[in-house]
Design a protein around this motif. Structure first.
Motif, PDB file in Angstrom:
ATOM      1  N   MET A   1      56.626  54.043  15.492  1.00 31.11           N
ATOM      2  CA  MET A   1      55.699  54.900  16.230  1.00 31.11           C
ATOM      3  C   MET A   1      54.346  54.235  16.292  1.00 31.11           C
ATOM      4  O   MET A   1      54.043  53.315  15.530  1.00 31.11           O
ATOM      5  N   LYS A   2      53.496  54.737  17.196  1.00 32.12           N
ATOM      6  CA  LYS A   2      52.118  54.255  17.288  1.00 32.12           C
ATOM      7  C   LYS A   2      51.194  55.155  16.482  1.00 32.12           C
ATOM      8  O   LYS A   2      51.397  56.372  16.408  1.00 32.12           O
ATOM      9  N   ALA A   3      50.158  54.545  15.905  1.00 39.87           N
ATOM     10  CA  ALA A   3      49.170  55.306  15.146  1.00 39.87           C
ATOM     11  C   ALA A   3      47.851  54.541  15.128  1.00 39.87           C
ATOM     12  O   ALA A   3      47.824  53.309  15.261  1.00 39.87           O
ATOM     13  N   VAL A   4      46.756  55.285  14.979  1.00 39.45           N
ATOM     14  CA  VAL A   4      45.459  54.684  14.691  1.00 39.45           C
ATOM     15  C   VAL A   4      45.458  54.326  13.214  1.00 39.45           C
ATOM     16  O   VAL A   4      45.748  55.173  12.365  1.00 39.45           O
ATOM     17  N   VAL A   5      45.134  53.086  12.887  1.00 40.47           N
ATOM     18  CA  VAL A   5      45.136  52.660  11.486  1.00 40.47           C
ATOM     19  C   VAL A   5      43.843  51.898  11.196  1.00 40.47           C
ATOM     20  O   VAL A   5      43.551  50.882  11.837  1.00 40.47           O
ATOM     21  N   TYR A   6      43.082  52.407  10.229  1.00 39.96           N
ATOM     22  CA  TYR A   6      41.880  51.716   9.723  1.00 39.96           C
ATOM     23  C   TYR A   6      42.261  50.899   8.502  1.00 39.96           C
ATOM     24  O   TYR A   6      42.994  51.382   7.618  1.00 39.96           O
ATOM     25  N   ASP A   7      41.720  49.668   8.426  1.00 35.00           N
ATOM     26  CA  ASP A   7      41.880  48.884   7.210  1.00 35.00           C
ATOM     27  C   ASP A   7      40.589  48.823   6.407  1.00 35.00           C
ATOM     28  O   ASP A   7      40.585  48.447   5.234  1.00 35.00           O
ATOM     29  N   GLN A   8      39.480  49.207   7.044  1.00 35.23           N
ATOM     30  CA  GLN A   8      38.179  49.276   6.404  1.00 35.23           C
ATOM     31  C   GLN A   8      37.241  50.030   7.358  1.00 35.23           C
ATOM     32  O   GLN A   8      37.627  50.309   8.500  1.00 35.23           O
ATOM     33  N   PRO A   9      36.025  50.377   6.910  1.00 36.36           N
ATOM     34  CA  PRO A   9      35.120  51.093   7.809  1.00 36.36           C
ATOM     35  C   PRO A   9      34.895  50.348   9.120  1.00 36.36           C
ATOM     36  O   PRO A   9      34.752  49.117   9.145  1.00 36.36           O
ATOM     37  N   ARG A  10      34.914  51.095  10.237  1.00 40.10           N
ATOM     38  CA  ARG A  10      34.637  50.612  11.597  1.00 40.10           C
ATOM     39  C   ARG A  10      35.665  49.594  12.094  1.00 40.10           C
ATOM     40  O   ARG A  10      35.429  48.908  13.084  1.00 40.10           O
ATOM     41  N   SER A  11      36.773  49.500  11.410  1.00 39.59           N
ATOM     42  CA  SER A  11      37.799  48.523  11.797  1.00 39.59           C
ATOM     43  C   SER A  11      39.148  49.224  11.896  1.00 39.59           C
ATOM     44  O   SER A  11      39.756  49.580  10.877  1.00 39.59           O
ATOM     45  N   PHE A  12      39.602  49.434  13.139  1.00 41.89           N
ATOM     46  CA  PHE A  12      40.887  50.096  13.327  1.00 41.89           C
ATOM     47  C   PHE A  12      41.638  49.444  14.477  1.00 41.89           C
ATOM     48  O   PHE A  12      41.060  48.778  15.339  1.00 41.89           O
ATOM     49  N   THR A  13      42.932  49.653  14.484  1.00 41.93           N
ATOM     50  CA  THR A  13      43.779  49.254  15.604  1.00 41.93           C
ATOM     51  C   THR A  13      44.710  50.424  15.925  1.00 41.93           C
ATOM     52  O   THR A  13      44.960  51.293  15.077  1.00 41.93           O
ATOM     53  N   VAL A  14      45.194  50.450  17.159  1.00 36.85           N
ATOM     54  CA  VAL A  14      46.288  51.352  17.520  1.00 36.85           C
ATOM     55  C   VAL A  14      47.530  50.486  17.500  1.00 36.85           C
ATOM     56  O   VAL A  14      47.694  49.595  18.335  1.00 36.85           O
ATOM     57  N   THR A  15      48.372  50.719  16.519  1.00 30.24           N
ATOM     58  CA  THR A  15      49.429  49.766  16.233  1.00 30.24           C
ATOM     59  C   THR A  15      50.747  50.472  15.927  1.00 30.24           C
ATOM     60  O   THR A  15      50.793  51.683  15.728  1.00 30.24           O
ATOM     61  N   ASP A  16      51.824  49.692  15.886  1.00 27.56           N
ATOM     62  CA  ASP A  16      53.134  50.230  15.510  1.00 27.56           C
ATOM     63  C   ASP A  16      53.254  50.280  13.992  1.00 27.56           C
ATOM     64  O   ASP A  16      52.931  49.305  13.296  1.00 27.56           O
ATOM     65  N   VAL A  17      53.690  51.422  13.491  1.00 31.52           N
ATOM     66  CA  VAL A  17      53.948  51.599  12.063  1.00 31.52           C
ATOM     67  C   VAL A  17      55.339  52.228  11.930  1.00 31.52           C
ATOM     68  O   VAL A  17      55.871  52.790  12.901  1.00 31.52           O
ATOM     69  N   PRO A  18      55.952  52.139  10.753  1.00 31.51           N
ATOM     70  CA  PRO A  18      57.296  52.725  10.593  1.00 31.51           C
ATOM     71  C   PRO A  18      57.299  54.236  10.847  1.00 31.51           C
ATOM     72  O   PRO A  18      56.346  54.940  10.495  1.00 31.51           O
ATOM     73  N   ASP A  19      58.352  54.710  11.476  1.00 35.32           N
ATOM     74  CA  ASP A  19      58.497  56.154  11.671  1.00 35.32           C
ATOM     75  C   ASP A  19      58.618  56.842  10.313  1.00 35.32           C
ATOM     76  O   ASP A  19      59.423  56.426   9.472  1.00 35.32           O
ATOM     77  N   PRO A  20      57.853  57.922  10.091  1.00 35.04           N
ATOM     78  CA  PRO A  20      58.023  58.680   8.845  1.00 35.04           C
ATOM     79  C   PRO A  20      59.216  59.630   8.973  1.00 35.04           C
ATOM     80  O   PRO A  20      59.627  59.974  10.089  1.00 35.04           O
ATOM     81  N   HIS A  21      59.744  60.069   7.840  1.00 36.10           N
ATOM     82  CA  HIS A  21      60.855  61.026   7.854  1.00 36.10           C
ATOM     83  C   HIS A  21      60.603  62.126   6.835  1.00 36.10           C
ATOM     84  O   HIS A  21      59.968  61.897   5.796  1.00 36.10           O
ATOM     85  N   ALA A  22      61.075  63.316   7.165  1.00 37.91           N
ATOM     86  CA  ALA A  22      60.854  64.469   6.307  1.00 37.91           C
ATOM     87  C   ALA A  22      61.669  64.373   5.030  1.00 37.91           C
ATOM     88  O   ALA A  22      62.871  64.102   5.063  1.00 37.91           O
ATOM     89  N   GLY A  23      60.992  64.595   3.899  1.00 37.71           N
ATOM     90  CA  GLY A  23      61.680  64.693   2.621  1.00 37.71           C
ATOM     91  C   GLY A  23      61.957  66.153   2.297  1.00 37.71           C
ATOM     92  O   GLY A  23      61.781  67.043   3.144  1.00 37.71           O
ATOM     93  N   PRO A  24      62.387  66.447   1.085  1.00 39.92           N
ATOM     94  CA  PRO A  24      62.643  67.834   0.684  1.00 39.92           C
ATOM     95  C   PRO A  24      61.416  68.714   0.897  1.00 39.92           C
ATOM     96  O   PRO A  24      60.281  68.283   0.626  1.00 39.92           O
ATOM     97  N   VAL A  51      40.724  56.847   2.232  1.00 36.45           N
ATOM     98  CA  VAL A  51      41.647  55.971   1.496  1.00 36.45           C
ATOM     99  C   VAL A  51      42.364  55.111   2.524  1.00 36.45           C
ATOM    100  O   VAL A  51      42.958  55.633   3.473  1.00 36.45           O
ATOM    101  N   TYR A  52      42.309  53.783   2.337  1.00 30.48           N
ATOM    102  CA  TYR A  52      42.883  52.852   3.302  1.00 30.48           C
ATOM    103  C   TYR A  52      44.240  52.340   2.830  1.00 30.48           C
ATOM    104  O   TYR A  52      44.471  52.226   1.627  1.00 30.48           O
ATOM    105  N   PRO A  53      45.154  52.015   3.750  1.00 31.32           N
ATOM    106  CA  PRO A  53      45.016  52.167   5.207  1.00 31.32           C
ATOM    107  C   PRO A  53      44.967  53.649   5.580  1.00 31.32           C
ATOM    108  O   PRO A  53      45.662  54.465   4.963  1.00 31.32           O
ATOM    109  N   LEU A  54      44.150  53.962   6.563  1.00 27.68           N
ATOM    110  CA  LEU A  54      43.903  55.362   6.925  1.00 27.68           C
ATOM    111  C   LEU A  54      44.268  55.631   8.380  1.00 27.68           C
ATOM    112  O   LEU A  54      43.822  54.913   9.277  1.00 27.68           O
TER     113      LEU A  54
END
Length: 338
Positions: A1-24, A51-54
């Motif tokens: 999936m796509k998400a906004v991800v910050y690695d530090q202040p004022r630094s973000f990308t819109v990038t592909d990250v693993p799809d999350p899945h529902a746990g119990p 808290v990064y990555p955010l």
């Protein structure tokens, strides 16, 4: 999936990250809308304990698309709003009914993955059904919950004369709910005429347009409205220059309510003698607690009118533009549609 991800202040990308899945006892939500808030601007600058990555985004409307083991109260396809705050229930703050100050607080969009993404996983118990509300109404649930908690803290005395600085989303919500909480008059002061028109349409008794270049003129108009001062003066701007005007406009025995979020480094000079001599009260309000259900009821009954509040919608790839819209005086409320 796509998400906004910050690695530090004022630094973000819109990038592909693993799809999350529902746990119990969790569900996965397909994010329908996520509101852009002033808090997101502070997070962008590294404030508010990120808290990064955010992945930010804490005002979330979603559709349940995956249900984890043990979830019985929600169904796939159901639209919900998410209360992003998860407290432990056992620390000293929780035991004193202060869950926002929980020592183990999880705040999705701040120190855990938030809603500026295509999907988000959340506890099922924190998801409130909202099929009966249009998404651009439901997306205001979290800020409305924050306002209701603020009114819990304020403890408004019926018949109070109230001044609200700011006609952004928060100021507009505050003005409406203050009226329904017993204020005999609510005055909204802000620099943008179009936003003041919305405030008037939604029930503000008086509106005063402020000139950023000449704050003294606006203060004079406000003093004319309340020569002895207002019972309650609310700052919904987070601007120190506005906060500096609050005490002089508060009547003896009145309350200054600090609701807007300033920068962490900002400082306000207050005369202790003035607070003592005039019996002034200064209160603040942080986040929300025990108010999500009430926020939904306020939206469902029309006690909170939402027409004209959501003005700008952005795609996930345009998150930088969504952040910039916070500084655009033509923008009341921006949302992201992943």
């Amino acid at each position: 999936m796509k998400a906004v991800v910050y690695d530090q202040p004022r630094s973000f990308t819109v990038t592909d990250v693993p799809d999350p899945h529902a746990g119990p006892i969790q569900v996965r939500l397909r994010v329908v809308l996520a509101g852009v808030c002033g808090t997101d601007a502070h997070l962008h600058d590294g404030q508010f304990d990120p808290v990064y990555p955010l992945t930010p985004g804490h005002e979330i409307v979603g559709e349940v698309d995956e249900v984890g083991e043990g979830v019985t109260q929600l169904q796939v396809g159901q639209r919900v709003v998410l209360d992003n705050m998860q407290s432990c229930g056992m620390c000293s703050s929780c035991r004193r009914a202060r869950p926002a100050f929980c020592s183990e607080l999880v705040a999705q969009g701040v120190n855990a993955p938030g809603g500026f993404a295509q999907y988000i996983v959340a506890p099922a118990g924190k998801c409130h059904p909202a099929d009966d509300l249009a998404p651009d109404v439901a997306v205001l649930t979290e800020p409305t919950a924050c306002v209701l908690h603020g009114l819990d803290v304020l403890g408004l005395q019926p018949g109070s004369d109230v001044l609200v600085f700011g006609a952004g989303p928060t100021g507009l919500l505050l003005a409406q709910l203050l009226r329904h909480s017993g204020a005999h008059r609510v005055t909204v002061a802000a620099p943008t005429a179009a936003k003041l028109e919305i405030a008037a349409r939604h029930g503000a008794d008086e509106t005063v347009q402020l000139d950023r270049a000449d704050p003294g003129a606006g203060a004079a108009r406000l003093r004319k409205l309340a020569p002895e001062g207002f019972d309650v003066v609310v700052d919904a701007t987070g601007a120190v220059g506005v906060l500096e005007q609050c005490l002089p406009l508060t009547r003896d025995g009145g309350t200054v309510f600090v609701y807007g979020m300033t920068d962490e480094a900002d400082r306000l000079t207050v005369s202790p003698y003035e607070v003592f001599r005039r019996e002034l009260v200064i209160k603040g309000s942080f986040s929300q607690a025990y108010s999500f259900d009430r926020a939904l009821q306020a939206l469902r009954t029309g006690r909170v009118a939402t027409e004209g509040i959501v003005t700008h919608t952005f795609a996930l790839d345009d998150y930088a533009d969504a952040l910039a819209a916070l500084q655009d005086r033509a923008c009341v409320k921006a949302v992201v549609r992943p």
